[in-house]
Design an enzyme around this catalytic site. Structure first.
Site, PDB file in Angstrom:
ATOM      1  N   PRO A  98     -38.127 -55.965  24.042  1.00 52.75           N
ATOM      2  CA  PRO A  98     -36.987 -55.337  23.357  1.00 52.75           C
ATOM      3  C   PRO A  98     -36.745 -55.795  21.920  1.00 52.75           C
ATOM      4  CG  PRO A  98     -36.203 -57.006  24.856  1.00 52.75           C
ATOM      5  CD  PRO A  98     -37.693 -56.933  25.048  1.00 52.75           C
ATOM      6  N   CYS A  99     -37.622 -55.396  21.010  1.00 54.34           N
ATOM      7  CA  CYS A  99     -37.448 -55.734  19.597  1.00 54.34           C
ATOM      8  C   CYS A  99     -36.179 -55.095  19.043  1.00 54.34           C
ATOM      9  CB  CYS A  99     -38.666 -55.310  18.792  1.00 54.34           C
ATOM     10  SG  CYS A  99     -39.154 -53.586  19.022  1.00 54.34           S
ATOM     11  N   HIS A 100     -35.718 -54.015  19.652  1.00 50.07           N
ATOM     12  CA  HIS A 100     -34.517 -53.313  19.205  1.00 50.07           C
ATOM     13  C   HIS A 100     -33.238 -54.099  19.496  1.00 50.07           C
ATOM     14  CE1 HIS A 100     -35.458 -52.172  23.354  1.00 50.07           C
ATOM     15  NE2 HIS A 100     -34.170 -51.994  23.521  1.00 50.07           N
TER      16      HIS A 100
END
Length: 134
Positions: free
Chosen positions: A126-128
């Protein structure tokens, strides 16, 4: 990409995503076609079949944690960052500074940002969920 890689076009609610896997695990989720050969059927890839099912459940709001085996490629630093990103709980955020501290390199927040931007497994890693500290 090596010949041992396989690709599947997944039609998501965000548009087409291109899933690439090795025999060991999912290697990437991309917005554009990759050089890996396309499969004609998911019957020949347990990894891509599972990735498609889990992403479908995620986009339907039925899954918040992925179990698909991953085989991400990158530097040791990138892998350390990506493994830390995987620990961010669903619905939560943290800063680049937080990630740098958690990998015991508190001054590396810019490098964390660079590694985050090179994450080959968006959505699953989950880079977001990583934001600036301010």
């Amino acid at each position: 990409m090596k010949k041992s890689h396989e690709q599947w076009k997944f039609d998501s609610s965000l548009g087409p995503l291109y899933l690439v896997a090795s025999k060991k695990g999912l290697q990437g989720i991309f917005w554009k076609k990759q050089k890996a050969p396309f499969l004609r059927s998911l019957d020949h890839s347990k990894i891509l079949d599972l990735a498609t099912k889990e992403l479908t459940e995620y986009f339907a709001g039925k899954k918040i944690k992925f179990t698909i085996p991953l085989d991400f490629q990158g530097t040791e630093f990138q892998k350390k960052v990506w493994n830390q990103l995987r620990k961010i709980p669903y619905g939560k955020t943290c800063s680049y500074k937080d990630i740098a501290q958690k990998i015991n390199n508190k001054k590396a927040f810019r490098a964390v940002g660079t590694a985050n931007g090179k994450n080959p497994l968006c959505i699953i890693i989950p880079c977001h969920r990583v934001i600036a500290s301010d």
